[in-house]
Design a protein around this motif. Sequence first.
Motif, short mmCIF file in Angstrom:
data_model
loop_
_atom_site.label_atom_id
_atom_site.label_comp_id
_atom_site.label_asym_id
_atom_site.label_seq_id
_atom_site.Cartn_x
_atom_site.Cartn_y
_atom_site.Cartn_z
N ARG A 134 0.84 -1.20 0.00
CA ARG A 134 0.00 0.00 0.00
C ARG A 134 0.87 1.25 0.00
O ARG A 134 0.61 2.21 -0.73
N ASP A 135 1.93 1.24 0.79
CA ASP A 135 2.82 2.39 0.85
C ASP A 135 3.52 2.63 -0.48
O ASP A 135 3.76 3.78 -0.87
N GLN A 136 3.84 1.55 -1.22
CA GLN A 136 4.42 1.70 -2.56
C GLN A 136 3.45 2.44 -3.48
O GLN A 136 3.85 3.31 -4.25
N ILE A 137 2.19 2.08 -3.43
CA ILE A 137 1.16 2.73 -4.25
C ILE A 137 1.10 4.21 -3.92
O ILE A 137 1.00 5.07 -4.80
N LEU A 138 1.16 4.51 -2.64
CA LEU A 138 1.07 5.92 -2.21
C LEU A 138 2.28 6.74 -2.64
O LEU A 138 2.20 7.97 -2.68
N GLN A 139 3.39 6.09 -2.97
CA GLN A 139 4.57 6.81 -3.46
C GLN A 139 4.40 7.27 -4.90
O GLN A 139 5.08 8.18 -5.36
#
Length: 155
Positions: free
Chosen positions: A128-133
């Motif tokens: 999820r954090d990768q997507i938010l990047q």
Amino acid sequence: MEQKTKIHAEDGKQEIVITREFDLPLELLFRAYAEPEIVEQWMGTKVLKLESKKHGSYQFETTDPKGNVVFRANGVTHEFVPNRKITRTFEMENTPFSVQLEFLEFEKLTDDTSRLIMQTVYKSAALRDQILQLPFAQGINMAHNRLQGILNKLK
């Protein structure tokens, strides 16, 4: 310019909650997610398949000017309640991102306004954090702004 689509992501969680209020009647907002002709316009992609029903499936594809596929997404609809909710999987092909689960809820606010709440669950908080990047917030805001503009013409 203020982004009208709000994204809430709690640290350490595997989900994102996306909320947007539209100056659109509920039925028209729902059609933007259920009718291929409208989806193609606001998403800017070709709808190869969109079965708007329980146990239906969908496939979207975007190509470059030479016809090369640059984006393909697909999934299965698990729940489809007209003007209320869609529960589906979403998978982007040829990317490092795994399948995600999306819960879309549509709410009537007034006769002329409605709200979309999307809860997206990822395999892990790290994913999820990768997507938010990525420019995720800008992209969803642009898409929702296009949706509002296109549907304003259908009111």
